[in-house]
Structure formats: structure tokens, C-alpha cells
Design a protein around this motif. Structure first.
Motif, mmCIF file in Angstrom:
data_model
loop_
_atom_site.group_PDB
_atom_site.id
_atom_site.type_symbol
_atom_site.label_atom_id
_atom_site.label_comp_id
_atom_site.label_asym_id
_atom_site.label_seq_id
_atom_site.Cartn_x
_atom_site.Cartn_y
_atom_site.Cartn_z
ATOM 1 N N TYR A 22 -2.087 -3.689 -10.152
ATOM 2 C CA TYR A 22 -1.521 -4.117 -8.869
ATOM 3 C C TYR A 22 -1.580 -5.633 -8.635
ATOM 4 O O TYR A 22 -1.610 -6.088 -7.501
ATOM 5 N N ILE A 82 -3.911 -5.263 0.399
ATOM 6 C CA ILE A 82 -3.735 -3.941 1.029
ATOM 7 C C ILE A 82 -3.915 -4.095 2.546
ATOM 8 O O ILE A 82 -4.859 -4.754 3.001
ATOM 9 N N PHE A 123 -1.154 8.627 -9.510
ATOM 10 C CA PHE A 123 -1.217 9.869 -8.734
ATOM 11 C C PHE A 123 -2.142 9.770 -7.523
ATOM 12 O O PHE A 123 -2.359 10.734 -6.811
HETATM 13 P P1 ADP Z 1 -3.217 5.236 -8.369
HETATM 14 O O1 ADP Z 1 -3.478 3.853 -8.771
HETATM 15 O O2 ADP Z 1 -3.160 6.173 -9.486
HETATM 16 O O3 ADP Z 1 -2.081 5.381 -7.427
HETATM 17 P P2 ADP Z 1 -5.759 4.991 -7.048
HETATM 18 O O4 ADP Z 1 -6.555 6.029 -6.320
HETATM 19 O O5 ADP Z 1 -6.462 4.279 -8.107
HETATM 20 O O6 ADP Z 1 -4.477 5.711 -7.513
HETATM 21 O O7 ADP Z 1 -5.266 3.965 -5.998
HETATM 22 C C1 ADP Z 1 -4.727 4.410 -4.787
HETATM 23 C C2 ADP Z 1 -3.764 3.381 -4.231
HETATM 24 O O8 ADP Z 1 -4.486 2.233 -3.843
HETATM 25 C C3 ADP Z 1 -2.776 2.862 -5.200
HETATM 26 O O9 ADP Z 1 -1.620 3.677 -5.201
HETATM 27 C C4 ADP Z 1 -2.465 1.464 -4.746
HETATM 28 O O10 ADP Z 1 -1.431 1.508 -3.846
HETATM 29 C C5 ADP Z 1 -3.712 1.055 -4.050
HETATM 30 N N1 ADP Z 1 -4.540 0.132 -4.857
HETATM 31 C C6 ADP Z 1 -5.575 0.457 -5.661
HETATM 32 N N2 ADP Z 1 -6.123 -0.645 -6.192
HETATM 33 C C7 ADP Z 1 -5.407 -1.689 -5.731
HETATM 34 C C8 ADP Z 1 -5.452 -3.109 -5.951
HETATM 35 N N3 ADP Z 1 -6.367 -3.668 -6.735
HETATM 36 N N4 ADP Z 1 -4.555 -3.883 -5.299
HETATM 37 C C9 ADP Z 1 -3.604 -3.336 -4.490
HETATM 38 N N5 ADP Z 1 -3.519 -2.004 -4.257
HETATM 39 C C10 ADP Z 1 -4.390 -1.196 -4.884
#
Ligand code: ADP
Length: 676
Positions: free
Chosen positions: A583, A612, A638
Motif C-alpha cells: 500500500y 488510512i 481478502f
Molecule cells: P488485505 O491487505 O488482504 O486487504 P489486511 O487485513 O492486511 O487485508 O488489510 C486490510 C486493509 O487495510 C487493506 O485492504 C488496506 O486497505 C488497509 N491497509 C493495510 N495496511 C495498510 C497500509 N500499510 N497502508 C494503507 N492501507 C493499509
């Protein structure tokens, strides 16, 4: 005749003429003679007393019973006879017969002394009584004393009188002033009243005009608008042109509305009318509006005759409408609850008494009307869930946090196993004291069963996929070894990429497997003692091989000894890093740190990614949650990685959180206790 032994005629003659008051007595107390002055003082003659026994010549005054002069003089004479020595007496009262009024006495005070005259042998020849008449002096002294006493008494009296006088003077002054004040006040009031009466009409008109409260005066049977203020004109949506017109001419829509009748009644009877939230159809701003007014009408008199009605109105339309809207929304909410089969529950913080709505009772199978306690609720839960839920509730009350829990119960009526979702929030009274923990509850068995089925399917599918993937991986390794041996660089490179994809797929499938294990409670924490710094170093080595799109800096990495599940903690660190890479823009830097602080080992992963929003941050660790944005929609996932991380960290009594701002990158943290 008394004995005159030792007294020559010359001596007697001398004694009779010497200045002073003397009485010459024989030893047997008969009067031999008396001096001229004595006779004068005693008011008698020599002939009358000479030769007589002293007390016959001068008997006691029977009227002066308290005068003891006679007795004292007799005693003094006896003493002189015995002692042959002179005897001096104090002043004595000894009244003398009044020659002018026989039987009466003249008051006399004497200062007597008795001197014996002896012959050569010491025999008593005669006694000289010197009796100085001090009547005048005594009387003057007595009168003086009396007048002094009287004077003193008078003085005291005068003083008291003066004091009293001063008091009454002050009182008098005061009441005079009060009277004067009263008089002036009365005069002023009379003046004022006269003035008031003269100006009363003008006065009330200006009072109404300046009042910020909407007011108007209607006069006569037809209720003609006589006076109206700005506030009332504003309320009615009119201008001053309406003055002088009957009310029904101005507002034809008032016809038949109760307010007109109320005003007429006040005009007829003089009885005031007060009513709150009176509903009125009022044409203002060009159309008829619903209004609610707090109205008060009272009669105005001219002399004893009613000449008009003063109406005051306060527009409470907004308040009433919002209250009605609230009531309606409450009703709708209740209906929604009922149709959605949602129950309400509440715990009184002080008594810990539980209140559950009808639907809530139906969900649990409780008696619809009986008393309920928290224990009844706990008894319905499955035993394994009881203590964690009690802890959760206590924690939420103590820390003022909201709660959202799911737990299985045994339905009391049917004996079925049902899943309940209960949300709760702490409520406070006006003083800020926590009074109630309450929320909603619903039966989520269907969803739970669906989740279960989904989990079972995911678990089964993942499991089934794992075996072919393992073999695929083995074949790929074999082929790669062969390609390297044959120095087929293209094939070796393609197989390397295929192996990487298989690795990714394996990680994904492992994730699904873990979720399904977690859901069915089959995830175990394998505790061991290790240094997290060493684990981070391993992750670093791995990342160096796997990640070539970003720069990853591992610093600081401090020694942090923990007792935890090494593989699962490694999985969390990997997840943080792979998300940071996923991300954030290509070639940006990711910072990984491992530090020890306040008894906790803390790992953080900072990226320069999209960041976020606060809203998303709150839900990030939920199962299957993914941020929906333009930037993330092309990134596969997912939404189970962070959910698994959170579950793992919570099972280590740790904390997991994110610090982020949109467009500013994110830092993900977790901390677990250091080994003691
Ligand atoms: P996935 O990455 O498989 O969708 P995760 O549970 O790891 O599932 O993450 C959930 C959501 O959190 C992600 O879909 C993403 O939108 C957000 N996210 C996770 N880590 C980050 C990050 N480092 N920077 C921005 N958004 C993030």
C-alpha cells in the motif's frame, strides 16, 4: 427639799447664773437648782422643778416611744453615783413637757454629761448635769440628710426620666420621620397614580411597543387590533398596516379556530386565558403554516369596564415540532426494533439490576413479566463464554468503553443453541455519574451458522488446495534444479517467478486456514522464549531476497526477550511489512523498528503510503475488512491479514494499533509483554 450639803447659797447663785445649761442634782437625783439657760431651753421655771425627782420633773414622753433618752440618762447618773467619775453621753432625745400645753411635750435633743462633785472624803455632794440643747442642730442635720436623700432620689428619678425621655425622643423622631416618609411616599404615589391614570393608555402602548415578547391589544366585541408590537408582527408575518382592523379581517383563517373564541371569552368575562402549545393555522410568508404558540390573554380595564384584551404569544413551533419528530422517530425506532427482532437491555450500575425488553426476553426465552437479574442472563450463556463476557462487561463499565460481543446461549424455552450479538454503551446522568450500561441485542444464529458454513468451506478448500500446492512447489524446485544444471537461464528465471507465485498462494491459503481454525477455536499459541531482535533479523534477511521494489530499513532493532509463539509473531511482522509494501508507492522507504519500552516489546512498521482515514482505522482489524478507495481497488487482498494479526496479538495479551493520516503514510504497531 433635796440635800444641799456642800453648796453655799453663793455657789447655788453662781451655778444658776453661769452661762451654759446646767442642772444641779442631789445624790438621790432630786433637782437642787438649774441654770437660767437650762430653764430657758427646757421651757420651764425654777420653781416648777426645784426639789423634784429629776424624772418626775422631766418624765418620758409617752408619744415618743422610740426615744430612750430617759433610760440612758438614768443609767449615766447611776454610773456617776457608783464610780464617782464624770460620764459623757452621746446626743439623746429627751422631750420636755410643754408648759403652754399641759400633757404635751416639746421635742428636745441634748448632749448631756454628768460630773460628780465630791467632798474631801470623796463623798458625793451633788451632781452637775451639763445638758447642751442640740435640738436645732439635730433637726437641721436630720432635715439636711433627708433633703439630701430626697435630692439624690430626685436626681436618680430625674436621670431615669431623662433617659426615658431621650429614648422616647428618638422614637418620636423616628416615627416622625417615618410618618414624613410615608406622607411623602403617599403623596408621590398619589401623584404617580394620577399621572399613571392620565397616561395609562399611552404607557401600556409604549410598554407593549418596547417589549421583546410578542404582544397585541384587541378592543371591542369584534376584536379590533388596537396596538401591536414588532415582535408580534414578526410572529404573525405582517406589517403595521393591520392596525385598526378586526382580527378576523386580518386573519380569515382564524375563523373557527379556538383562539378567537378564547379572546372573546376573556373580553366578556374578564377571566384570563393561558394555554401552552396552542395549535394554529397561520398564513405567513404567503402560505398557511402549522404553528404552536404559548398564549396568554388578559382583560384590560378602563375604570371598571373591560375595554380590550392583551394577548401575549410565544412561538414554540420549532420545539414542539422537534419533540413530535423525536416522538415519531422513537416510535419508528421501536417499530424497527420490533420488526427487526432487536431487543433492548440495560443494567443499572448501582443495583446491577437487569432490564430486558419484550423482544429481548423472547430471544432468551425468559418469562415475559418476571424480575430478571444479571445472573439469569449469565446462566443462559454457555459456560466457556461466561467469565470472558463478565470481564468484558466490567472492563467496559470501568473504562467507559462500548462493547460489541457475540456469545452462544441455550434458549430457555426451546433448549436450542442460539448465538446472540449484544452491543452496549455507558450512559450518564446530568451530573456526569455513570448510571446505566445499555444497548441492543439480536439473535445472530443464522448469520453465525452461515459464517460457520463459509468457514468450513474455506477451511476445507484451503486444506484441499494445500496438498496440490505442496506438490506443485516440489515439482517447481525439481525443474528449477534441472534448468540450473542445464544452464537454461530463461527457464530457471521463469521457474523462480512461478515458485514466488506458489509461495504467495501458499501464504494466502495458510491465511484462510488460520481464519477457519480461529473461528472454530482451533488456533493454539505455542509459547517459547526468544529474542524478538533475532526474529526481526530473520525477517530482514528474507525481505532482502523477496522485496526489491522498496527500500526497507531495520533500525533500531534492540534486544527484546519475550515468551511467545515465534512463528505467529513472525507472521504478524511479515504481514505488516507486506502491507507496507503493498500500500505504498514503488521505491519508497519502509522503516521497521523493534524496541523495549515499559515492560513491552514493541515492533513498528512505518511506510510512506496512502494513509488510512480515522473511520477506516477503527475497522481495519475486523475480518474481511478492506478500505474501498481508488488506490486500493486494484490491489488484491481478502482483508484477513490484519484480522489474523490482531487475533494473534490479543492471544499474547498484547496491543495492536495504527497511527495514520490520509496521504501521510501509516505506522502499524504491536506490543507484547517482555519476558520477566
Ligand atoms: P488485505 O491487505 O488482504 O486487504 P489486511 O487485513 O492486511 O487485508 O488489510 C486490510 C486493509 O487495510 C487493506 O485492504 C488496506 O486497505 C488497509 N491497509 C493495510 N495496511 C495498510 C497500509 N500499510 N497502508 C494503507 N492501507 C493499509
Amino acid at each position: 427639799m433635796p440635800s444641799t450639803r456642800g453648796l453655799s447659797a453663793d455657789t447655788i447663785r453662781a451655778l444658776e447664773t453661769i452661762p451654759g445649761q446646767y442642772l444641779i442634782l442631789s445624790p438621790d437625783l432630786h433637782i437642787i437648782t438649774a441654770s437660767e439657760q437650762f430653764l430657758h431651753s427646757a421651757g420651764t421655771t425654777r420653781e416648777a422643778i426645784t426639789g423634784k425627782y429629776i424624772f418626775d420633773a422631766f418624765p418620758a414622753n409617752p408619744a415618743a416611744s422610740n426615744a430612750d433618752g430617759v433610760r440612758n440618762i438614768a443609767a449615766s447618773l447611776q454610773e456617776v453615783i457608783h464610780t464617782r467619775k464624770p460620764h459623757y453621753m452621746s446626743v439623746q432625745r429627751y422631750d420636755v413637757p410643754d408648759a403652754a400645753h399641759p400633757g404635751k411635750f416639746l421635742m428636745r435633743y441634748w448632749n448631756p454629761s454628768h460630773t460628780p462633785v465630791l467632798d474631801d472624803d470623796g463623798e458625793l455632794l451633788y451632781i452637775i448635769q451639763k445638758a447642751v440643747n442640740v435640738t436645732e442642730k439635730v433637726l437641721i442635720e436630720a432635715a439636711l440628710a433627708q433633703s439630701k436623700a430626697q435630692e439624690l432620689q430626685t436626681l436618680a428619678h430625674v436621670e431615669a426620666l431623662n433617659y426615658e425621655l431621650a429614648g422616647s425622643n428618638a422614637e418620636l423622631k423616628e416615627s416622625r420621620e417615618a410618618l414624613l416618609g410615608l406622607y411623602l411616599d403617599l403623596e408621590h404615589r398619589v401623584d404617580e397614580r394620577t399621572h399613571e391614570l392620565a397616561e395609562s393608555k399611552e404607557r401600556y402602548k409604549s410598554l407593549i411597543a418596547f417589549s421583546p415578547v410578542p404582544k397585541k391589544v384587541l378592543t371591542g366585541k369584534n376584536l379590533v387590533l388596537e396596538t401591536v408590537n414588532e415582535a408580534m408582527l414578526k410572529l404573525l408575518g405582517q406589517n403595521s398596516d393591520i392596525v385598526g382592523k378586526p382580527i378576523l379581517e386580518i386573519f380569515p383563517e382564524f375563523a373557527g379556530q379556538p383562539i378567537v373564541e378564547a379572546c372573546k371569552h376573556v373580553y366578556r368575562t374578564g377571566k384570563p386565558f393561558n394555554s401552552n402549545e396552542v395549535y394554529l393555522n397561520l398564513s405567513r410568508d404567503g402560505y398557511i403554516q402549522d404553528c404552536y404558540l404559548n398564549i396568554s390573554c388578559r382583560a384590560i380595564y378602563e375604570g371598571s369596564k373591560i375595554f380590550g384584551v392583551l394577548c401575549t404569544a410565544i412561538d414554540v413551533t420549532e420545539q414542539v415540532k422537534s419533540r413530535l419528530a423525536l416522538q415519531q422517530s422513537e416510535l419508528r425506532f421501536r417499530q424497527a426494533l420490533e420488526s427487526g427482532d432487536m431487543g433492548a437491555w440495560s443494567i443499572n450500575i448501582e443495583t446491577m439490576k437487569l432490564t430486558v425488553s419484550d423482544i429481548g426476553r423472547k430471544i432468551f426465552g425468559f418469562d415475559p413479566n418476571g424480575e430478571l437479574t444479571l445472573d439469569d442472563n449469565i446462566a443462559a450463556m454457555e459456560p466457556d463464554y461466561r467469565q470472558p463476557l463478565i470481564n468484558n462487561l466490567n472492563n467496559a463499565i470501568e473504562k467507559h468503553e462500548s462493547s460489541d460481543v457475540e456469545y452462544p446461549i441455550t434458549q430457555l424455552q426451546t433448549g436450542e443453541r442460539r448465538w446472540i450479538r449484544a452491543t452496549g454503551k455507558l450512559f450518564f446522568d446530568s451530573t456526569g455519574k455513570a448510571v446505566e450500561y445499555s444497548g441492543m441485542m439480536s439473535d445472530v444464529t443464522e448469520r453465525k451458522l452461515n459464517d460457520q458454513r463459509k468457514n468450513d468451506f474455506i477451511g476445507m478448500a484451503s486444506h484441499e488446495l494445500k496438498t496440490p500446492l505442496t506438490s506443485l512447489n516440489a515439482y517447481l524446485q525439481m525443474l528449477q534444479a534441472k534448468a540450473i544444471k542445464a544452464e537454461d537461464a530463461f527457464t530457471a528465471n521463469a521457474l523462480d517467478k512461478a515458485t514466488n507465485q506458489v509461495k504467495k498462494m501458499t501464504t494466502l491459503i495458510n491465511g484462510f486456514l488460520n481464519v477457519s481454525r480461529l473461528e472454530s477455536g482451533k488456533i493454539y499459541i505455542n509459547h517459547q522464549r526468544f529474542d524478538m531482535a533475532a526474529l526481526v533479523k530473520e525477517v530482514e534477511d528474507e525481505a532482502r531476497v523477496m522485496v526489491n521494489t522498496h527500500r526497507i530499513i531495520f533500525a533500531p532493532v534492540e534486544e527484546t526477550i519475550v515468551v511467545a509463539d515465534r512463528d505467529k509473531i513472525g507472521q504478524v511482522i511479515n504481514n505488516f511489512i507486506s502491507n507496507a509494501v503493498k500500500y505504498s508507492p514503488l521505491s519508497s522507504t519502509v522503516h521497521v523498528a523493534c524496541t523495549a519500552e515499559n515492560g513491552m516489546a514493541c515492533v513498528s512498521v512505518r511506510d510512506a503510503g496512502f494513509g488510512i482515514s480515522a473511520e477506516d482505522q477503527a475497522k481495519l482489524f475486523e475480518r474481511y475488512y478492506r478500505v474501498e478507495s481508488q488506490q486500493t481497488q486494484t490491489i488484491a487482498g481478502f482483508g484477513i491479514g490484519l484480522y489474523l494479526c490482531a487475533e494473534i496479538i490479543h492471544r499474547h495479551d498484547g496491543k495492536i494499533w495504527v497511527d495514520s493520516e490520509q496521504g501521510q503514510g501509516s505506522t502499524f504497531y504491536f506490543s507484547i509483554p517482555l519476558a520477566s
